[in-house]
Design a protein around this motif. Structure first.
Motif, PDB file in Angstrom:
ATOM      1  N   ALA A  22       7.153   8.227   7.240  1.00 33.88           N
ATOM      2  CA  ALA A  22       7.161   6.789   7.544  1.00 33.88           C
ATOM      3  C   ALA A  22       7.302   6.558   9.051  1.00 33.88           C
ATOM      4  CB  ALA A  22       8.288   6.098   6.787  1.00 33.88           C
ATOM      5  N   TRP A  23       8.168   7.330   9.695  1.00 34.51           N
ATOM      6  CA  TRP A  23       8.356   7.193  11.144  1.00 34.51           C
ATOM      7  C   TRP A  23       7.080   7.583  11.886  1.00 34.51           C
ATOM      8  CZ3 TRP A  23       8.041  10.658  15.192  1.00 34.51           C
ATOM      9  CH2 TRP A  23       8.488  10.185  16.423  1.00 34.51           C
ATOM     10  N   ARG A  24       6.431   8.655  11.474  1.00 34.63           N
ATOM     11  CA  ARG A  24       5.237   9.123  12.173  1.00 34.63           C
ATOM     12  C   ARG A  24       4.080   8.129  12.019  1.00 34.63           C
ATOM     13  NH1 ARG A  24       4.107  15.288  11.024  1.00 34.63           N
ATOM     14  NH2 ARG A  24       2.911  15.111  12.956  1.00 34.63           N
ATOM     15  N   PHE A  25       3.935   7.543  10.820  1.00 33.13           N
ATOM     16  CA  PHE A  25       2.913   6.516  10.649  1.00 33.13           C
ATOM     17  C   PHE A  25       3.249   5.285  11.479  1.00 33.13           C
ATOM     18  CE2 PHE A  25       1.570   8.877   6.831  1.00 33.13           C
ATOM     19  CZ  PHE A  25       0.198   8.771   6.957  1.00 33.13           C
ATOM     20  N   SER A  26       4.513   4.928  11.524  1.00 35.72           N
ATOM     21  CA  SER A  26       4.923   3.774  12.310  1.00 35.72           C
ATOM     22  C   SER A  26       4.610   3.975  13.790  1.00 35.72           C
ATOM     23  CB  SER A  26       6.429   3.522  12.121  1.00 35.72           C
ATOM     24  OG  SER A  26       6.877   2.471  12.937  1.00 35.72           O
ATOM     25  N   GLU A  27       4.882   5.170  14.292  1.00 42.36           N
ATOM     26  CA  GLU A  27       4.688   5.451  15.711  1.00 42.36           C
ATOM     27  C   GLU A  27       3.226   5.679  16.070  1.00 42.36           C
ATOM     28  OE1 GLU A  27       7.061   5.714  18.369  1.00 42.36           O
ATOM     29  OE2 GLU A  27       8.107   4.487  16.884  1.00 42.36           O
ATOM     30  N   HIS A  28       2.528   6.473  15.285  1.00 43.11           N
ATOM     31  CA  HIS A  28       1.194   6.932  15.673  1.00 43.11           C
ATOM     32  C   HIS A  28       0.066   6.109  15.062  1.00 43.11           C
ATOM     33  CE1 HIS A  28       3.206  10.248  17.562  1.00 43.11           C
ATOM     34  NE2 HIS A  28       3.688  10.683  16.418  1.00 43.11           N
ATOM     35  N   ALA A  29       0.343   5.409  13.972  1.00 42.35           N
ATOM     36  CA  ALA A  29      -0.667   4.521  13.394  1.00 42.35           C
ATOM     37  C   ALA A  29      -0.336   3.063  13.675  1.00 42.35           C
ATOM     38  CB  ALA A  29      -0.779   4.753  11.886  1.00 42.35           C
ATOM     39  N   LEU A  30       0.732   2.840  14.426  1.00 41.59           N
ATOM     40  CA  LEU A  30       1.138   1.494  14.843  1.00 41.59           C
ATOM     41  C   LEU A  30       1.344   0.571  13.645  1.00 41.59           C
ATOM     42  CD1 LEU A  30      -1.234   1.075  17.920  1.00 41.59           C
ATOM     43  CD2 LEU A  30       1.094   1.999  17.849  1.00 41.59           C
ATOM     44  N   LEU A  31       2.029   1.078  12.642  1.00 45.05           N
ATOM     45  CA  LEU A  31       2.310   0.277  11.458  1.00 45.05           C
ATOM     46  C   LEU A  31       3.652  -0.424  11.619  1.00 45.05           C
ATOM     47  CD1 LEU A  31       1.269   2.471   8.387  1.00 45.05           C
ATOM     48  CD2 LEU A  31       0.004   0.630   9.478  1.00 45.05           C
ATOM     49  N   ALA A  43       6.131   0.011   7.848  1.00 44.10           N
ATOM     50  CA  ALA A  43       6.325   1.292   7.165  1.00 44.10           C
ATOM     51  C   ALA A  43       7.681   1.340   6.456  1.00 44.10           C
ATOM     52  CB  ALA A  43       6.208   2.446   8.150  1.00 44.10           C
ATOM     53  N   TRP A  44       7.693   1.935   5.280  1.00 46.41           N
ATOM     54  CA  TRP A  44       8.885   2.042   4.438  1.00 46.41           C
ATOM     55  C   TRP A  44       8.801   3.395   3.742  1.00 46.41           C
ATOM     56  CZ3 TRP A  44      12.430  -2.052   3.923  1.00 46.41           C
ATOM     57  CH2 TRP A  44      13.398  -1.919   2.912  1.00 46.41           C
ATOM     58  N   SER A  45       9.928   3.998   3.422  1.00 46.04           N
ATOM     59  CA  SER A  45       9.894   5.281   2.710  1.00 46.04           C
ATOM     60  C   SER A  45      10.517   5.144   1.329  1.00 46.04           C
ATOM     61  CB  SER A  45      10.606   6.378   3.508  1.00 46.04           C
ATOM     62  OG  SER A  45      11.990   6.136   3.596  1.00 46.04           O
ATOM     63  N   LEU A  46       9.803   5.645   0.345  1.00 43.14           N
ATOM     64  CA  LEU A  46      10.289   5.740  -1.029  1.00 43.14           C
ATOM     65  C   LEU A  46       9.802   7.071  -1.592  1.00 43.14           C
ATOM     66  CD1 LEU A  46       9.634   2.190  -2.558  1.00 43.14           C
ATOM     67  CD2 LEU A  46      11.859   3.290  -2.246  1.00 43.14           C
ATOM     68  N   PRO A  47      10.698   7.944  -2.032  1.00 49.39           N
ATOM     69  CA  PRO A  47      10.260   9.249  -2.521  1.00 49.39           C
ATOM     70  C   PRO A  47       9.694   9.170  -3.937  1.00 49.39           C
ATOM     71  CG  PRO A  47      12.615   9.061  -2.798  1.00 49.39           C
ATOM     72  CD  PRO A  47      12.167   7.805  -2.086  1.00 49.39           C
ATOM     73  N   GLY A  62       0.828  -1.199   0.000  1.00 47.34           N
ATOM     74  CA  GLY A  62       0.000   0.000   0.000  1.00 47.34           C
ATOM     75  C   GLY A  62       0.861   1.247   0.000  1.00 47.34           C
ATOM     76  N   GLN A  63       0.541   2.185  -0.888  1.00 45.72           N
ATOM     77  CA  GLN A  63       1.210   3.489  -0.896  1.00 45.72           C
ATOM     78  C   GLN A  63       0.306   4.528  -0.250  1.00 45.72           C
ATOM     79  OE1 GLN A  63       2.248   3.971  -5.199  1.00 45.72           O
ATOM     80  NE2 GLN A  63       4.110   4.897  -4.417  1.00 45.72           N
ATOM     81  N   TYR A  64       0.908   5.600   0.214  1.00 40.05           N
ATOM     82  CA  TYR A  64       0.150   6.786   0.590  1.00 40.05           C
ATOM     83  C   TYR A  64       0.930   7.991   0.109  1.00 40.05           C
ATOM     84  CZ  TYR A  64      -2.645  10.122   3.200  1.00 40.05           C
ATOM     85  OH  TYR A  64      -3.470  11.160   3.532  1.00 40.05           O
ATOM     86  N   HIS A  65       0.305   8.816  -0.719  1.00 42.90           N
ATOM     87  CA  HIS A  65       0.979   9.951  -1.336  1.00 42.90           C
ATOM     88  C   HIS A  65       0.792  11.252  -0.562  1.00 42.90           C
ATOM     89  CE1 HIS A  65       2.446   8.304  -5.248  1.00 42.90           C
ATOM     90  NE2 HIS A  65       1.563   7.365  -4.960  1.00 42.90           N
ATOM     91  N   LEU A  98      -0.724  -5.649   5.181  1.00 40.50           N
ATOM     92  CA  LEU A  98      -0.021  -5.687   3.903  1.00 40.50           C
ATOM     93  C   LEU A  98       1.437  -6.067   4.119  1.00 40.50           C
ATOM     94  CD1 LEU A  98      -1.434  -2.371   2.368  1.00 40.50           C
ATOM     95  CD2 LEU A  98      -2.346  -4.687   2.110  1.00 40.50           C
ATOM     96  N   ASP A  99       2.088  -6.503   3.058  1.00 37.99           N
ATOM     97  CA  ASP A  99       3.508  -6.828   3.171  1.00 37.99           C
ATOM     98  C   ASP A  99       4.354  -5.579   3.384  1.00 37.99           C
ATOM     99  OD1 ASP A  99       3.243  -9.536   3.013  1.00 37.99           O
ATOM    100  OD2 ASP A  99       3.636  -9.673   0.871  1.00 37.99           O
ATOM    101  N   GLN A 100       3.898  -4.437   2.824  1.00 36.19           N
ATOM    102  CA  GLN A 100       4.650  -3.196   2.997  1.00 36.19           C
ATOM    103  C   GLN A 100       3.707  -2.017   2.890  1.00 36.19           C
ATOM    104  OE1 GLN A 100       8.381  -4.044   3.084  1.00 36.19           O
ATOM    105  NE2 GLN A 100       7.886  -2.489   4.601  1.00 36.19           N
ATOM    106  N   ALA A 101       3.994  -0.967   3.644  1.00 34.34           N
ATOM    107  CA  ALA A 101       3.272   0.301   3.555  1.00 34.34           C
ATOM    108  C   ALA A 101       4.285   1.379   3.217  1.00 34.34           C
ATOM    109  CB  ALA A 101       2.571   0.612   4.879  1.00 34.34           C
ATOM    110  N   ILE A 102       4.101   2.066   2.091  1.00 34.01           N
ATOM    111  CA  ILE A 102       5.104   2.997   1.566  1.00 34.01           C
ATOM    112  C   ILE A 102       4.644   4.430   1.781  1.00 34.01           C
ATOM    113  CG2 ILE A 102       6.423   3.692  -0.470  1.00 34.01           C
ATOM    114  CD1 ILE A 102       5.741   1.032  -1.739  1.00 34.01           C
ATOM    115  N   PHE A 103       5.564   5.257   2.314  1.00 32.99           N
ATOM    116  CA  PHE A 103       5.314   6.677   2.491  1.00 32.99           C
ATOM    117  C   PHE A 103       6.437   7.462   1.820  1.00 32.99           C
ATOM    118  CE2 PHE A 103       3.455   4.245   5.946  1.00 32.99           C
ATOM    119  CZ  PHE A 103       2.116   4.590   5.788  1.00 32.99           C
TER     120      PHE A 103
END
Length: 354
Positions: free
Chosen positions: A150-159, A162-166, A114-117, A139-144
């Motif tokens: 990515a860090w904020r989603f990991s911490e506050h959405a308990l993901l 989380a992975w970052s790709l620009p 899953g991506q989030y733009h 999901l296998d991966q969540a991309i920010f």
């Protein structure tokens, strides 16, 4: 391997669509089997790639807002059959809506991503965050778009995934702007969320003297209101509404600009900031996300039109400052070159397989 990139609408003029087609063309150029899937027909298709190396599919011929339950069921069946005919690989769903729609339809052989733009701040203020919390952890991966988001989603959405790709640049220009044209540039849909009214107001209050002009590239439902707003700000004759410009002609627009302005209410990592930076054009932007900061504009507190006008005015008045910041922006933009970003995608696929 095969890679499916799925959007609710893959062909309208927009950042998600532009990035999707750029990534698809890049991965296909590296020898991967790539499919771009639009779940609905675009009411106003825009061509991003002249000679696509990837497969392109539209599931429903109806626009997004005109699909009933029966048509939705038929479309889901068509989507299942299409996916079953593609060899196993990765399914990248480019928005929370696409994840909610598609995740249950994927054949077991596909690894769901899953991506989030958008930014974390935007998600928090909308239904997006609840949807991400519900659907993305499995999901296998969540991309920010940035390490910060990515860090904020990991911490506050308990993901846990989380992975970052620009976002990538589709090309790298060899020529840069001389920064001597009296032109400020704004690029995007003329819709409320882009807040071009604020850019017009900032331009009017920046003390940019004639012959400086503000050129706005894009179309949308706010055109008439923005024309009226420019007249009310006293710069109606110096705000030029250019309409849509084909992708192939955008490099010339950056080369003819000296400053870019971005006044959106929210952004993830806008490609327009990267493209202007790659052409050596400095920018001023509201500080609305980690993605925006990573592109290296002059940051201004979100919504502060007076501060934006001050930053814009300083660049208008100083060619030396434009050249200094433009050179720094181009150096920073090199990190977003397509090959670098594609390397990141392939590293993520390898990480999933481990």
């Amino acid at each position: 391997m095969s890679v499916v990139l799925a959007c609710l609408d893959a062909d309208s003029l927009g950042g998600v669509q532009q990035v999707t087609h750029t990534i698809a063309q890049g991965l296909a150029g590296r020898g991967h089997e790539v499919h771009v899937i639009g779940l609905h027909r675009s009411p106003a298709p825009f061509r991003y790639v002249d000679r696509p190396l990837y497969h392109h599919h539209v599931i429903s011929r109806r626009p997004l807002d005109s699909t009933g339950r029966l048509a939705r069921g038929r479309a889901d069946g068509k989507l299942r059959r299409l996916l079953e005919g593609i060899r196993p690989g990765y399914a990248v769903m480019t928005s929370p809506s696409a994840v909610a729609r598609m995740a249950g339809l994927l054949p077991p052989a596909f690894r769901p991503i899953g991506q989030y733009h958008g930014s974390y701040d935007h998600a928090r203020d909308t239904w997006h965050l609840a949807s991400i919390r519900k659907h993305y952890p499995s999901l296998d991966q969540a991309i920010f778009l940035s390490e910060d988001d990515a860090w904020r989603f990991s911490e506050h959405a308990l993901l846990p995934n989380a992975w970052s790709l620009p976002n990538p640049l589709s090309t790298w220009p060899e020529e840069t702007s001389p920064l001597d044209s009296p032109r400020v540039l704004g690029v995007g849909r003329l819709e409320g969320v882009k807040r071009f009214d604020r850019l017009i107001s900032a331009f009017a209050r920046s003390d940019a003297p004639p012959p400086w002009e503000l050129h706005l590239i894009g179309d949308g439902g706010e055109l008439a209101r923005l024309r009226e707003h420019a007249a009310g700000e006293g710069v109606g004759d110096r705000v030029i509404f250019r309409g849509r410009v084909p992708a192939a002609r955008m490099p010339a627009e950056y080369l003819a600009a000296s400053v870019l302005g971005l006044t959106s209410e929210h952004e993830g990592l806008p490609v327009v900031l990267l493209e202007s930076a790659a052409h050596g054009v400095p920018s001023v932007a509201f500080d609305v996300s980690g993605g925006v900061r990573s592109a290296g504009p002059v940051p201004v507190p979100s919504g502060d039109v007076a501060a934006f006008a001050g930053a814009l005015g300083r660049l208008v008045r100083s060619a030396g400052e434009r050249r200094r910041l433009g050179a720094a922006a181009r150096t920073r933009a090199a990190a977003f070159r397509l090959d670098h970003v594609l390397d990141g995608w392939e590293s993520m696929f390898a990480h999933i397989d481990r």
